[in-house]
Design a protein around this motif. Sequence first.
Motif, PDB file in Angstrom:
ATOM      1  N   ALA A 127       0.758  -1.134  -0.162  1.00  0.00           N
ATOM      2  CA  ALA A 127       0.091   0.207  -0.019  1.00  0.00           C
ATOM      3  C   ALA A 127       0.904   1.175   0.071  1.00  0.00           C
ATOM      4  O   ALA A 127       0.583   2.362  -0.799  1.00  0.00           O
ATOM      5  N   PHE A 128       2.038   1.200   0.726  1.00  0.00           N
ATOM      6  CA  PHE A 128       2.850   2.374   0.505  1.00  0.00           C
ATOM      7  C   PHE A 128       3.669   2.524  -0.430  1.00  0.00           C
ATOM      8  O   PHE A 128       3.714   3.680  -1.117  1.00  0.00           O
ATOM      9  N   LEU A 129       3.845   1.156  -1.239  1.00  0.00           N
ATOM     10  CA  LEU A 129       4.550   1.494  -2.363  1.00  0.00           C
ATOM     11  C   LEU A 129       3.597   1.982  -3.187  1.00  0.00           C
ATOM     12  O   LEU A 129       4.172   2.878  -4.240  1.00  0.00           O
ATOM     13  N   GLY A 130       2.407   1.757  -3.459  1.00  0.00           N
ATOM     14  CA  GLY A 130       1.309   2.192  -4.350  1.00  0.00           C
ATOM     15  C   GLY A 130       1.476   3.796  -4.154  1.00  0.00           C
ATOM     16  O   GLY A 130       1.215   4.473  -5.086  1.00  0.00           O
ATOM     17  N   PHE A 131       1.393   4.270  -2.819  1.00  0.00           N
ATOM     18  CA  PHE A 131       1.489   5.615  -2.692  1.00  0.00           C
ATOM     19  C   PHE A 131       2.493   6.290  -3.134  1.00  0.00           C
ATOM     20  O   PHE A 131       2.442   7.354  -3.982  1.00  0.00           O
ATOM     21  N   ASP A 132       3.783   5.959  -3.053  1.00  0.00           N
ATOM     22  CA  ASP A 132       4.881   6.246  -3.519  1.00  0.00           C
ATOM     23  C   ASP A 132       5.136   6.197  -4.994  1.00  0.00           C
ATOM     24  O   ASP A 132       5.350   7.141  -5.588  1.00  0.00           O
ATOM     25  N   LEU A 133       4.649   5.291  -5.760  1.00  0.00           N
ATOM     26  CA  LEU A 133       4.663   5.122  -7.112  1.00  0.00           C
ATOM     27  C   LEU A 133       3.616   6.064  -7.772  1.00  0.00           C
ATOM     28  O   LEU A 133       3.928   6.897  -8.597  1.00  0.00           O
ATOM     29  N   ILE A 156       9.212  10.446   2.357  1.00  0.00           N
ATOM     30  CA  ILE A 156      10.318  10.242   3.649  1.00  0.00           C
ATOM     31  C   ILE A 156       9.030   9.963   4.870  1.00  0.00           C
ATOM     32  O   ILE A 156       9.451   8.814   5.623  1.00  0.00           O
ATOM     33  N   MET A 157       7.888  10.528   4.916  1.00  0.00           N
ATOM     34  CA  MET A 157       6.981  10.296   6.232  1.00  0.00           C
ATOM     35  C   MET A 157       6.557   8.938   6.140  1.00  0.00           C
ATOM     36  O   MET A 157       6.172   8.213   7.120  1.00  0.00           O
ATOM     37  N   TYR A 158       6.106   8.525   4.716  1.00  0.00           N
ATOM     38  CA  TYR A 158       5.579   7.042   4.594  1.00  0.00           C
ATOM     39  C   TYR A 158       6.721   6.205   5.155  1.00  0.00           C
ATOM     40  O   TYR A 158       6.409   5.234   5.710  1.00  0.00           O
ATOM     41  N   HIS A 159       7.769   6.352   4.658  1.00  0.00           N
ATOM     42  CA  HIS A 159       8.942   5.620   5.141  1.00  0.00           C
ATOM     43  C   HIS A 159       8.976   5.288   6.629  1.00  0.00           C
ATOM     44  O   HIS A 159       9.082   4.396   7.297  1.00  0.00           O
ATOM     45  N   MET A 160       9.157   6.488   7.351  1.00  0.00           N
ATOM     46  CA  MET A 160       9.109   6.727   8.648  1.00  0.00           C
ATOM     47  C   MET A 160       7.874   5.825   9.515  1.00  0.00           C
ATOM     48  O   MET A 160       8.139   5.548  10.463  1.00  0.00           O
ATOM     49  N   CYS A 164       9.337   3.499  11.945  1.00  0.00           N
ATOM     50  CA  CYS A 164       9.297   3.910  13.324  1.00  0.00           C
ATOM     51  C   CYS A 164       7.924   3.256  13.974  1.00  0.00           C
ATOM     52  O   CYS A 164       7.985   3.410  15.312  1.00  0.00           O
ATOM     53  N   VAL A 165       7.171   3.044  13.197  1.00  0.00           N
ATOM     54  CA  VAL A 165       5.708   2.602  13.760  1.00  0.00           C
ATOM     55  C   VAL A 165       5.194   1.288  13.466  1.00  0.00           C
ATOM     56  O   VAL A 165       5.092   0.585  14.323  1.00  0.00           O
ATOM     57  N   GLU A 166       4.976   1.010  12.217  1.00  0.00           N
ATOM     58  CA  GLU A 166       4.409  -0.269  11.757  1.00  0.00           C
ATOM     59  C   GLU A 166       5.143  -1.580  12.046  1.00  0.00           C
ATOM     60  O   GLU A 166       4.773  -2.367  12.641  1.00  0.00           O
ATOM     61  N   GLU A 167       6.401  -1.426  11.826  1.00  0.00           N
ATOM     62  CA  GLU A 167       7.372  -2.390  11.982  1.00  0.00           C
ATOM     63  C   GLU A 167       7.390  -2.786  13.413  1.00  0.00           C
ATOM     64  O   GLU A 167       7.242  -4.126  13.919  1.00  0.00           O
ATOM     65  N   LYS A 168       7.397  -1.896  14.218  1.00  0.00           N
ATOM     66  CA  LYS A 168       7.680  -1.777  15.737  1.00  0.00           C
ATOM     67  C   LYS A 168       6.372  -2.883  16.286  1.00  0.00           C
ATOM     68  O   LYS A 168       6.324  -3.630  17.154  1.00  0.00           O
ATOM     69  N   PHE A 169       5.162  -2.264  15.614  1.00  0.00           N
ATOM     70  CA  PHE A 169       3.913  -2.590  16.231  1.00  0.00           C
ATOM     71  C   PHE A 169       3.694  -4.127  15.664  1.00  0.00           C
ATOM     72  O   PHE A 169       3.146  -5.088  16.582  1.00  0.00           O
ATOM     73  N   LEU A 170       4.090  -4.434  14.485  1.00  0.00           N
ATOM     74  CA  LEU A 170       4.093  -5.790  14.049  1.00  0.00           C
ATOM     75  C   LEU A 170       4.974  -6.811  14.672  1.00  0.00           C
ATOM     76  O   LEU A 170       4.539  -7.798  15.123  1.00  0.00           O
ATOM     77  N   ARG A 187      10.933  -5.234   2.295  1.00  0.00           N
ATOM     78  CA  ARG A 187       9.931  -3.858   2.787  1.00  0.00           C
ATOM     79  C   ARG A 187       9.278  -3.401   1.754  1.00  0.00           C
ATOM     80  O   ARG A 187       8.104  -3.061   1.812  1.00  0.00           O
ATOM     81  N   TYR A 188       9.913  -3.127   0.317  1.00  0.00           N
ATOM     82  CA  TYR A 188       9.019  -2.594  -0.692  1.00  0.00           C
ATOM     83  C   TYR A 188       8.847  -3.463  -1.747  1.00  0.00           C
ATOM     84  O   TYR A 188       7.713  -3.797  -2.007  1.00  0.00           O
ATOM     85  N   LEU A 189       9.809  -4.311  -2.129  1.00  0.00           N
ATOM     86  CA  LEU A 189       9.621  -5.120  -3.485  1.00  0.00           C
ATOM     87  C   LEU A 189      10.765  -6.107  -3.360  1.00  0.00           C
ATOM     88  O   LEU A 189      12.048  -5.987  -3.181  1.00  0.00           O
TER      89      LEU A 189
END
Length: 193
Positions: A127-133, A156-160, A164-170, A187-189
């Motif tokens: 989903a983040f990859l989709g936003f970035d593209l 940059i904020m999507y990456h953070m 910083c948030v999602e990976e730690k949560f998961l 992480r991305y592809l």
Amino acid sequence: MVFQLISIAAFAAFYGCYFVKMLRQKRRGIQTDQLGKGKAGFVKFVEITMKAAAVLAFAAGLISIFTGTGRSPAAVRAVGAAMSVGGTIVFIFAVRAMDDSWRAGVSKTDQTELVTGGIYQISRNPAFLGFDLLYMGTLLMFFNGILCALTVFAVIMYHMQIVCVEEKFLVAAFGEEYLHYQKKVCRYLGRKR
């Protein structure tokens, strides 16, 4: 004009998917938008700043599309169009694969599943990859300084948000299951050996 039409279609499909999914989840009592809610400190800062960056990049993208700014060579614009369409397709596949586990932001109170099938077999964050593209493609089609700055800020904020948030949560929510998945899928592809 053709790049404007492609961009408008990509944005409409992308955000149409986003808001239709939110409405469907809302009807089932699921609060999709969890950005900044029930959070404090750095996590709240990252989620709120990411949300602001997304809104600003979206607005700058639309203004750039409708004003037709940027005079990139046709080949660069064609690459941008392909990236935007590709990002929209990736995002739609990601949202569909997540089913009712999809959230914007993390929620410590909702019971969700770790999704590793479908497109999540080749990207932990499609989903983040989709936003970035989508946003980088728009930038290539309608390049201007403001759009460039806001696109870079959003990426940059999507990456953070991821790091910083999602990976730690998961890791906290799914432990070894997520760590094993993290070792297999990039992480991305791509898949790891």
